[in-house]
Design an enzyme around this catalytic site. Structure first.
Site, PDB file in Angstrom:
ATOM      1  N   GLY A   1       0.819  -1.207   0.000  1.00 39.96           N
ATOM      2  CA  GLY A   1       0.000   0.000   0.000  1.00 39.96           C
ATOM      3  C   GLY A   1       0.845   1.245   0.000  1.00 39.96           C
ATOM      4  O   GLY A   1       2.013   1.217   0.386  1.00 39.96           O
TER       5      GLY A   1
ATOM      6  N   GLY B   1       0.272   5.682   0.545  1.00 41.60           N
ATOM      7  CA  GLY B   1      -0.651   6.760   0.873  1.00 41.60           C
ATOM      8  C   GLY B   1       0.027   8.103   0.789  1.00 41.60           C
ATOM      9  O   GLY B   1       1.156   8.230   0.305  1.00 41.60           O
ATOM     10  N   ALA B   2      -0.693   9.111   1.272  1.00 39.13           N
ATOM     11  CA  ALA B   2      -0.169  10.472   1.206  1.00 39.13           C
ATOM     12  C   ALA B   2       0.955  10.692   2.192  1.00 39.13           C
ATOM     13  O   ALA B   2       1.745  11.623   2.022  1.00 39.13           O
ATOM     14  CB  ALA B   2      -1.300  11.471   1.453  1.00 39.13           C
ATOM     15  N   TYR B   3       1.042   9.830   3.220  1.00 43.90           N
ATOM     16  CA  TYR B   3       2.034  10.077   4.267  1.00 43.90           C
ATOM     17  C   TYR B   3       3.142   9.028   4.296  1.00 43.90           C
ATOM     18  O   TYR B   3       4.077   9.146   5.070  1.00 43.90           O
ATOM     19  CB  TYR B   3       1.344  10.102   5.627  1.00 43.90           C
ATOM     20  CG  TYR B   3       0.208  11.083   5.682  1.00 43.90           C
ATOM     21  CD1 TYR B   3      -1.102  10.647   5.711  1.00 43.90           C
ATOM     22  CD2 TYR B   3       0.455  12.445   5.678  1.00 43.90           C
ATOM     23  CE1 TYR B   3      -2.151  11.543   5.745  1.00 43.90           C
ATOM     24  CE2 TYR B   3      -0.584  13.352   5.707  1.00 43.90           C
ATOM     25  CZ  TYR B   3      -1.886  12.901   5.740  1.00 43.90           C
ATOM     26  OH  TYR B   3      -2.917  13.791   5.768  1.00 43.90           O
ATOM     27  N   GLY B   4       3.029   7.986   3.492  1.00 47.80           N
ATOM     28  CA  GLY B   4       4.076   6.977   3.487  1.00 47.80           C
ATOM     29  C   GLY B   4       3.648   5.736   2.743  1.00 47.80           C
ATOM     30  O   GLY B   4       2.538   5.647   2.225  1.00 47.80           O
TER      31      GLY B   4
ATOM     32  N   LYS C   1       4.970   0.593   8.179  1.00 51.10           N
ATOM     33  CA  LYS C   1       4.670   1.841   7.472  1.00 51.10           C
ATOM     34  C   LYS C   1       5.859   2.760   7.623  1.00 51.10           C
ATOM     35  O   LYS C   1       6.251   3.110   8.740  1.00 51.10           O
ATOM     36  CB  LYS C   1       3.408   2.499   8.028  1.00 51.10           C
ATOM     37  CG  LYS C   1       3.131   3.830   7.360  1.00 51.10           C
ATOM     38  CD  LYS C   1       1.768   4.450   7.622  1.00 51.10           C
ATOM     39  CE  LYS C   1       1.249   4.418   8.973  1.00 51.10           C
ATOM     40  NZ  LYS C   1       0.002   5.189   9.146  1.00 51.10           N
TER      41      LYS C   1
ATOM     42  N   ASP D   1     -10.278  10.615  10.247  1.00 53.64           N
ATOM     43  CA  ASP D   1     -10.041  10.112   8.889  1.00 53.64           C
ATOM     44  C   ASP D   1     -10.627   8.711   8.731  1.00 53.64           C
ATOM     45  O   ASP D   1      -9.988   7.811   8.190  1.00 53.64           O
ATOM     46  CB  ASP D   1      -8.545  10.105   8.583  1.00 53.64           C
ATOM     47  CG  ASP D   1      -8.267   9.951   7.090  1.00 53.64           C
ATOM     48  OD1 ASP D   1      -7.157   9.494   6.746  1.00 53.64           O
ATOM     49  OD2 ASP D   1      -9.155  10.267   6.272  1.00 53.64           O
TER      50      ASP D   1
END
Length: 845
Positions: A497, A499-502, A517, A612
């Site tokens: 996966g 995402g916007a943060y990692g 992560k 979120d």
């Protein structure tokens, strides 16, 4: 005479009437007195039921156009656009001139059609318009002129030219002066009567019976005289009354009486002589010589002949006659000539009889009496004319005053309406000002509260930063080298996966499968999120929160337990052809997510708001047990603010579009019910498996109809119970209300409803199970070979029963499964597995 011929020819040409029209035509010349004509027509014909009027205005055609230098240029020498512009200017001027008359019709609420006729012959143009439209009523104004005027009598020309099927009304100063009836009204008779208000005279007074024979004799004499033309009738001054009757044979007869010493006497003696011989007997000089005499000579000769006839009793021929030429000045020779012809007719007398002397005496006596009557009549007529003029002036003044009064009333109504609107606008402005004032006061109060909360948050933040470095934080510390080795140097095939943060990689640390992560480096904001997520996950445990195995704070790495079935979003959208989730599992997932939110909102010492929540952050293990992850955007609020108040965030709203609370987007104010809104969207996605965009509107439109509602459900989930599914959808819609105060309470309303629906789902799941199943393999302890009572994770990554692993570690330092040395003897409670075991046991009972 030429105009009269043209009018007569036009009248004969237009003799065939078209179909009758219910309209009334009003012809005006645009002068000041035209309003009396319009006023009379309205007062006359509106009560009779006429509501359709035609306003006729005749103007000369444009043949020349004046230039600024004062030169008239022919139309044929100019361009068409110049001529067209000039004609448009004339049309505008004519319409502006006729506007007051149109308003008179509009005030009486009747239809009016304005017709602009271009012609050099007004009578012909009006007659042609009447003949073409079939109008049966025509109202015109009277053409007034003096005794010595040669001006054409336009009203008479129009009355003569208009077709016989139309009745003509001639108006003077607001009163009816004469009428020319139509053939249907008077069988072809035309009668003109001048009223006292316009001509200054009235009909001749009725004489006593003894004068009737005298008047009959006068009429017989006049019958042999050629009739006057219309121009002559109207030139006879204010003391003449003209009456014209058309007999069945079509012969015109006129009776004229004057009050200026003119007398008509006809002898009653039988026998006739030639009028020329009679005139020669009374005037031997001859007709031509008589016509060439001046006014004074004619009058003196007339008086001499009168004295001679009175004194000569033995004369065989006695005739008393008034010479018409003596009345008209020598300038008007045509009047003198016509009067001389009338005198010739009157001088034709009968043969002289034996009683001539007695008859002359009687005639003189009747003449004296008639003169006396005429003087009395003239006096009464003068008084009547004066009174009539005063009455006309008073009526005109009353009409003008009434118009002014109407205008003043209209202005008053407009002023009242304007004042009312201004007052209403002022009141609305005052109310708006009060609202703005109240809003400003509330805004100032909110600002002070926000500043106070910001200061308090700053203090709480300092405490949080201090607590992050405190020894109370419990998690497994991994080195960067261990994480790199566990992910094969972050190989792409192990990336599960991003995402916007990692990015998230699948790893194997200490023989334990996990998910690491790795946050993007070099960003201060991400560092804060890492510290916050590390603190929250290291201090709290819940069966439906992702378990934190360890971390590498130096490189911003977090190690979670591995979730075999990925995210809820992937399973709903069937990514990589994964099997769909049954509907009863979805009911259970909704309850599990809600229970995790309740746990976060009720955590101590400060509640936590996720901010979120979405299907991508809800992870599923191999048994489809759901767990919340990605709490890096979570925030903490004070305990006092959870139930009734919210916290103000100065930063811009964070989260995922379509899941963010609308009030949070608009105001930046966060509260626990912001997570309730996100939960409602997730519930609607669970039952429809559709994207979050416009999902609320789609469910609202379909929930009222069974067929439409079943159409939006995810058919791959199985046979949905319609009533229970509708209840779950209604609960999701309540959670997505735009205002927070309209959303249900998470603990007191949402959880009880979801628990009841979970029971329905469990019953359905039990009915589908054919044989009772044994405990899942991950419930079995590797040491006890039975279901664990208190599962915990050892350093080798495997889960054991706490009592069994503690007994093992007291004797050995190796792993019971791999037989490798353990790096430490720390044990971490697996609350997620414990909750699943307890749920399995309760269902089994």
């Amino acid at each position: 005479m030429e105009e009269k011929k043209v009018v007569r020819a036009l009248s004969e040409h237009l003799s065939l009437p078209p179909p009758p029209s219910p309209s009334v035509a009003v012809a005006i010349n645009g002068k000041k007195k035209s309003k009396y004509v319009v006023f009379w027509a309205l007062e006359k014909f509106i009560p009779e039921g006429f509501t359709d009027f035609k306003l006729l205005y005749v103007r000369p055609p444009v043949s020349y156009i004046p230039t600024p230098m004062g030169i008239a240029v022919a139309v044929s020498e100019l361009r068409e656009d110049v001529v067209s512009a000039y004609k448009q200017e004339l049309d505008w001027s004519a319409n502006e001139m006729l506007r007051p008359y149109k308003k008179m019709f509009e005030r009486r609420k009747v239809q009016v059609e304005v017709l602009l006729l271009d012609s050099l012959e007004p009578a012909a143009a009006i007659a042609e318009e009447i003949a073409g439209t079939g109008v049966t009523k025509l109202v015109i104004g009277m053409s007034l002129r003096g005794f010595f005027s040669r001006k054409i009598d336009m009203s008479s020309l129009i009355a003569t030219a208009v077709p016989r099927f139309c009745t003509v009304y001639v108006i003077s100063k607001g009163k009816l002066a004469s009428v020319r009836p139509s053939e249907s009204d008077a069988s072809g008779s035309i009668r003109f009567e001048r009223s006292s208000s316009t001509s200054g005279s009235t009909d001749s007074p009725r004489l006593p019976p003894e004068y009737q024979d005298f008047l009959s004799a006068v009429s017989e004499a006049q019958s042999r005289v050629s009739p006057f033309s219309p121009a002559l009738k109207h030139s006879m001054g204010s003391n003449a009354v003209a009456q014209m009757d058309t007999s069945s044979s079509g012969t015109d007869q006129e009776e004229v009486s004057t009050g200026r010493g003119m007398e008509i006497v006809h002898s009653g003696i039988e026998g006739k002589k030639n009028k020329d011989e009679s005139f020669s007997a009374s005037f031997p000089m001859g007709t031509e010589a008589y016509n060439s005499m001046s006014w004074t000579s004619k009058w003196r000769d007339h008086e001499d002949r009168r004295e001679m006839r009175s004194s000569s009793s033995s004369n065989n021929h006695d005739l008393v006659n008034m010479d018409w030429g003596a009345v008209v000045p020598e300038n008007y020779s045509w009047v003198s000539h016509t009067a001389s012809h009338m005198s010739d007719g009157l001088l034709s007398v009968h043969s002289i009889t034996d009683n001539q002397v007695n008859l002359n005496f009687e005639i003189e006596k009747l003449r004296a009496e008639l003169k006396h009557v005429q003087e009395m009549y003239a006096m009464a007529q003068t008084e009547t004319v004066g009174a009539s003029k005063k009455l006309t002036e008073l009526n005109q003044r009353r009409f003008e005053e009434s118009e002014k009064l109407v205008e003043l009333k209209e202005k008053e109504e407009v002023a009242k309406d304007t004042a009312s609107k201004e007052k209403q606008r002022y009141e609305e402005a005052m109310k708006e000002a009060e609202k703005v004032k109240e809003l400003m006061m509330k805004e100032a109060l909110h600002r002070r509260e926000a500043e106070f909360k910001a200061e308090r948050d700053a203090r709480e933040k300092d405490k949080l930063q201090a607590s992050l470095v405190s020894p109370g934080v419990q998690y497994q510390h991994y080195t960067w080298e261990e994480i790199a080795a566990a992910t094969s140097d972050f190989a792409e095939n192990l990336k599960i996966g991003i995402g916007a943060y990692g990015s998230v990689y699948k790893c194997n640390l200490h023989h334990t499968t996990g998910a690491v992560k790795v946050l993007h480096a070099g960003e201060t904001q991400l560092s804060k999120q890492f510290d916050q997520e590390l603190e929250i996950l290291s201090k709290i445990r819940h069966p439906h929160l992702v378990l934190l195995l360890g971390a590498c704070p130096e490189r911003g790495c977090l190690v979670y337990e591995y979730m075999d079935n990925g995210s809820l979003d992937d399973r709903l959208m069937l990514v990589n052809d994964t099997p769909p989730i049954p509907w009863f599992e979805r009911f259970r997932i909704a309850l599990e997510v809600a229970s995790a939110l309740v746990f976060l909102h009720k955590s101590k010492p400060r509640p936590i708001i996720h901010r979120d929540l979405k299907p991508g952050n809800i992870l599923l293990d191999h048994n489809f047990v759901s767990k919340l992850g990605d709490v890096g955007l979570s925030t903490m609020v004070n305990q006092d603010d959870v139930s009734s108040r919210t916290i103000f965030k100065q930063t811009s709203p964070v989260g995922t579009l379509c899941y963010i609370d609308p009030e949070y987007q608009r105001t930046g104010i966060i509260s626990p019910k912001s997570d309730v809104y996100s939960l409602g969207v997730v519930i609607l996605q669970l039952i429809t498996a559709k994207p979050a965009i416009a999902i609320t509107h789609m469910v609202e439109e379909a929930i009222g109809d069974d067929a439409e509602f079943m159409a939006i459900l995810d058919k791959k989930a199985g046979s949905w119970p319609i009533s229970d599914t509708r209840e779950l959808a209604a609960l999701g819609l309540c959670c997505t209300e735009m205002r927070r105060r309209d959303r249900p309470d998470l603990k007191d309303q949402i959880i009880p409803a979801l628990e009841r629906l979970r029971k329905v789902a469990d019953k359905a799941q039990n009915l589908l199970s054919r044989t009772p199943s044994g405990p899942p393999s991950h419930f079995i302890c590797p040491l006890l070979k039975g279901v664990m009572n208190e599962p915990c994770v050892a350093a080798d990554g495997y889960t054991y029963d706490r009592e069994a692993i503690e007994e093992w570690l007291r004797q050995k330092d190796t792993s019971p499964v791999t037989n490798l040395p353990l790096p430490n003897k720390n044990l971490i409670a697996n609350y997620t597995l414990y909750s699943a075991i307890m749920e399995w046991k309760s269902n089994k009972r």
